[in-house]
Write a protein that holds these residues in place. Structure first.
Motif, PDB file in Angstrom:
ATOM      1  N   GLY A 221      17.316   8.186   3.504  1.00  0.00           N
ATOM      2  CA  GLY A 221      17.235   6.743   3.713  1.00  0.00           C
ATOM      3  C   GLY A 221      16.084   6.385   4.639  1.00  0.00           C
ATOM      4  O   GLY A 221      15.147   7.164   4.824  1.00  0.00           O
ATOM      5  N   GLY A 222      16.165   5.229   5.215  1.00  0.00           N
ATOM      6  CA  GLY A 222      15.133   4.763   6.123  1.00  0.00           C
ATOM      7  C   GLY A 222      15.231   3.268   6.279  1.00  0.00           C
ATOM      8  O   GLY A 222      16.243   2.651   5.912  1.00  0.00           O
ATOM      9  N   SER A 223      14.164   2.662   6.815  1.00  0.00           N
ATOM     10  CA  SER A 223      14.178   1.220   7.013  1.00  0.00           C
ATOM     11  C   SER A 223      12.756   0.686   7.104  1.00  0.00           C
ATOM     12  O   SER A 223      11.817   1.415   7.417  1.00  0.00           O
ATOM     13  CB  SER A 223      14.949   0.862   8.288  1.00  0.00           C
ATOM     14  OG  SER A 223      14.292   1.425   9.418  1.00  0.00           O
ATOM     15  N   TRP A 224      12.614  -0.612   6.819  1.00  0.00           N
ATOM     16  CA  TRP A 224      11.350  -1.305   6.995  1.00  0.00           C
ATOM     17  C   TRP A 224      11.267  -1.732   8.453  1.00  0.00           C
ATOM     18  O   TRP A 224      12.176  -2.379   8.956  1.00  0.00           O
ATOM     19  CB  TRP A 224      11.271  -2.531   6.081  1.00  0.00           C
ATOM     20  CG  TRP A 224      11.127  -2.181   4.643  1.00  0.00           C
ATOM     21  CD1 TRP A 224      12.074  -2.273   3.679  1.00  0.00           C
ATOM     22  CD2 TRP A 224       9.951  -1.676   4.013  1.00  0.00           C
ATOM     23  NE1 TRP A 224      11.566  -1.850   2.469  1.00  0.00           N
ATOM     24  CE2 TRP A 224      10.260  -1.484   2.648  1.00  0.00           C
ATOM     25  CE3 TRP A 224       8.666  -1.367   4.451  1.00  0.00           C
ATOM     26  CZ2 TRP A 224       9.344  -1.000   1.729  1.00  0.00           C
ATOM     27  CZ3 TRP A 224       7.750  -0.886   3.536  1.00  0.00           C
ATOM     28  CH2 TRP A 224       8.086  -0.698   2.195  1.00  0.00           C
ATOM     29  N   ALA A 225      10.191  -1.362   9.120  1.00  0.00           N
ATOM     30  CA  ALA A 225      10.002  -1.736  10.527  1.00  0.00           C
ATOM     31  C   ALA A 225       8.745  -2.586  10.648  1.00  0.00           C
ATOM     32  O   ALA A 225       7.712  -2.270  10.044  1.00  0.00           O
ATOM     33  CB  ALA A 225       9.867  -0.485  11.395  1.00  0.00           C
TER      34      ALA A 225
ATOM     35  N   SER B 165      14.045  -0.570  -0.031  1.00  0.00           N
ATOM     36  CA  SER B 165      13.638   0.770   0.395  1.00  0.00           C
ATOM     37  C   SER B 165      12.191   0.996  -0.009  1.00  0.00           C
ATOM     38  O   SER B 165      11.607   0.195  -0.739  1.00  0.00           O
ATOM     39  CB  SER B 165      14.542   1.834  -0.221  1.00  0.00           C
ATOM     40  OG  SER B 165      14.397   1.839  -1.624  1.00  0.00           O
ATOM     41  N   GLY B 166      11.626   2.098   0.482  1.00  0.00           N
ATOM     42  CA  GLY B 166      10.237   2.403   0.182  1.00  0.00           C
ATOM     43  C   GLY B 166       9.991   3.890   0.162  1.00  0.00           C
ATOM     44  O   GLY B 166      10.923   4.688   0.079  1.00  0.00           O
TER      45      GLY B 166
ATOM     46  N   THR C  64       0.864  -1.184   0.000  1.00  0.00           N
ATOM     47  CA  THR C  64       0.000   0.000   0.000  1.00  0.00           C
ATOM     48  C   THR C  64       0.895   1.227   0.000  1.00  0.00           C
ATOM     49  O   THR C  64       1.767   1.361   0.859  1.00  0.00           O
ATOM     50  CB  THR C  64      -0.927   0.011   1.234  1.00  0.00           C
ATOM     51  OG1 THR C  64      -1.710  -1.183   1.221  1.00  0.00           O
ATOM     52  CG2 THR C  64      -1.848   1.219   1.220  1.00  0.00           C
ATOM     53  N   THR C  65       0.678   2.087  -0.984  1.00  0.00           N
ATOM     54  CA  THR C  65       1.482   3.296  -1.135  1.00  0.00           C
ATOM     55  C   THR C  65       0.558   4.494  -1.239  1.00  0.00           C
ATOM     56  O   THR C  65      -0.425   4.460  -1.966  1.00  0.00           O
ATOM     57  CB  THR C  65       2.347   3.207  -2.410  1.00  0.00           C
ATOM     58  OG1 THR C  65       3.128   2.014  -2.347  1.00  0.00           O
ATOM     59  CG2 THR C  65       3.257   4.407  -2.546  1.00  0.00           C
TER      60      THR C  65
ATOM     61  N   GLN D 238       4.695   3.854   3.298  1.00  0.00           N
ATOM     62  CA  GLN D 238       4.373   2.674   2.494  1.00  0.00           C
ATOM     63  C   GLN D 238       4.357   1.443   3.391  1.00  0.00           C
ATOM     64  O   GLN D 238       5.153   1.318   4.316  1.00  0.00           O
ATOM     65  CB  GLN D 238       5.417   2.496   1.395  1.00  0.00           C
ATOM     66  CG  GLN D 238       5.148   1.313   0.479  1.00  0.00           C
ATOM     67  CD  GLN D 238       6.189   1.182  -0.624  1.00  0.00           C
ATOM     68  OE1 GLN D 238       7.274   1.748  -0.549  1.00  0.00           O
ATOM     69  NE2 GLN D 238       5.854   0.441  -1.648  1.00  0.00           N
ATOM     70  N   THR D 239       3.424   0.519   3.129  1.00  0.00           N
ATOM     71  CA  THR D 239       3.354  -0.717   3.901  1.00  0.00           C
ATOM     72  C   THR D 239       3.429  -1.930   2.985  1.00  0.00           C
ATOM     73  O   THR D 239       3.017  -1.875   1.826  1.00  0.00           O
ATOM     74  CB  THR D 239       2.056  -0.822   4.740  1.00  0.00           C
ATOM     75  OG1 THR D 239       0.933  -0.830   3.859  1.00  0.00           O
ATOM     76  CG2 THR D 239       1.938   0.309   5.744  1.00  0.00           C
TER      77      THR D 239
END
Length: 149
Positions: free
Chosen positions: A131-135, A99-100, A77-78, A104-105
């Motif tokens: 940047g970021g991360s999937w949690a 990345s996303g 889902t974006t 976004q899920t």
């Protein structure tokens, strides 16, 4: 005397009403956002499902899949205000993305033959420095009707 009081009351109400209208008019414009949800199902034992299990173990080893070799559905889902970006989104890719986009899920559901399931939901968290991360933002396990051997 009544006329002066009414005029004063009217002037005060217009003043507050005018201030309210001005503050409302100066509010930031709302962005039109689109939400795109796509789902793809992968067969038990497929190369894609093996890749998905590996992605789960990498992102949340403490919630590694209990049962492997099951049918897997992946839903992304974006939310975006950029219609061109939303229109270009593919179905959930495998291997799953590293990345996303903000918010976004990805939800992965592993369905067992006995009616049980295991699901993971990951949300992309952006960092202010880039940047970021999937949690992992959600996990659920249901054993099903039969004992799993």
């Amino acid at each position: 005397m009544k006329t002066n009081a009414l005029n004063a009351l009217l002037a005060v109400s217009l003043m507050f009403g005018g201030a309210w209208i001005c503050s409302d008019a100066s509010a930031a414009p709302r962005q039109n956002a689109s939400t795109v949800t796509t789902t793809k199902v992968y067969a038990p034992g497929s190369a894609e499902s093996s890749s998905i299990y590996a992605w789960i173990r990498d992102k949340s080893p403490e919630y590694a899949p209990v049962v492997t070799g099951t049918e897997i559905s992946v839903t992304t889902t974006t939310v975006s205000s950029d219609k061109a970006t939303v229109a270009a989104l593919p179905s959930p890719p495998v291997p799953l993305p590293t990345s996303g986009t903000p918010g976004q899920t990805i939800t992965i559901i592993s369905t067992f033959a006995n009616g049980g399931f295991e699901s993971w939901t990951y949300t992309w968290n952006s960092r202010s420095a880039g940047g970021g991360s999937w949690a992992l933002s959600g996990y659920e396990y249901k054993k099903g009707n039969l004992n799993i051997q």
